[in-house]
Design an enzyme around this catalytic site. Sequence first.
Site, PDB file in Angstrom:
ATOM      1  CG  MET A 167      20.296  10.180  26.987  1.00  0.00           C
ATOM      2  SD  MET A 167      19.098   9.387  28.316  1.00  0.00           S
ATOM      3  CE  MET A 167      19.152  10.737  29.562  1.00  0.00           C
ATOM      4  CG  ASP A 221      18.815  -1.092  29.303  1.00  0.00           C
ATOM      5  OD1 ASP A 221      18.313  -2.037  29.336  1.00  0.00           O
ATOM      6  OD2 ASP A 221      19.392  -0.823  29.731  1.00  0.00           O
ATOM      7  CE  LYS A 268      12.116   2.265  29.211  1.00  0.00           C
ATOM      8  NZ  LYS A 268      10.935   2.079  28.747  1.00  0.00           N
TER       9      LYS A 268
END
Length: 269
Positions: free
Chosen positions: A183, A46, A68
């Site tokens: 997030m 990642d 991502k």
Amino acid sequence: METLPFTLPAFEPGWVWLVGAGPGDPGLLTLLAAHALRSADVVVYDALVDKGALALAAPGTELVYAGKRGGKPSPSQPSITASLIDFARAGKRVLRLKGGDPFVFGRGAEEAVALAEAGVPFRVVPGITAGIGGLAYAGIPATTRDTNAAVTFVTGHASTGEVPDGIRWDDLAKGSPVIVFYMALKHLQTIVDRLIAGGRDPNESAAIVASAATPAQRVVTGTLAALPRLCAEHGIEPPAIVVVGDTVTFRDRLAWWEPAGTAVERVTV
């Protein structure tokens, strides 16, 4: 790896290991994670995986980027999952290396389900999640005996990219003494507004920890109400975690680690 007084499991061909790399510092890799890196034929990693961790892979290991990042071109989740299955069926030892912990606000569970449905054997190797390890690197304990008997981890956006609809904000605001948001920067003002509307004290201590446990780590502390403004004023960008609660006040005494050459940002507005 030096000789250990115990045996690590063999990483067999045709298997996929879903491994957590921790919040940033490659030194936080577990022994199993380091073992997997040295044994893998393919590492699908990642965006938040430290390059120092990848350096542990054996020479000739195929490294496949599968990062991502919001708002940037990224491989689709179905294509990532399909690649794991294809590599495994080709007889490769496949390491899926994910930041933090595979099963905490990531796609690890989705990938594991897909592997199980495809009949691909897999192992899960937990990692240190940012809501614990990232806070520790900022000198903020997730819990202390005198401040909180509970801590709640919350995602800052749903799979749609919006603020999660399934959260009972009034209950969250009143029921958890310490809340850690993952997030959350995109919707930080909305989150703060909902917490305050739900009964949270706008003057409660809060902090943002960006790029936790990396040389780029930045920490801004202040009040809950002021946090969105402070985030903008200090130019804080993802990845970041947000923590609300009295444990934030420990940073003044426990800020044991600061990246070289960076200023300590402590705001009490």
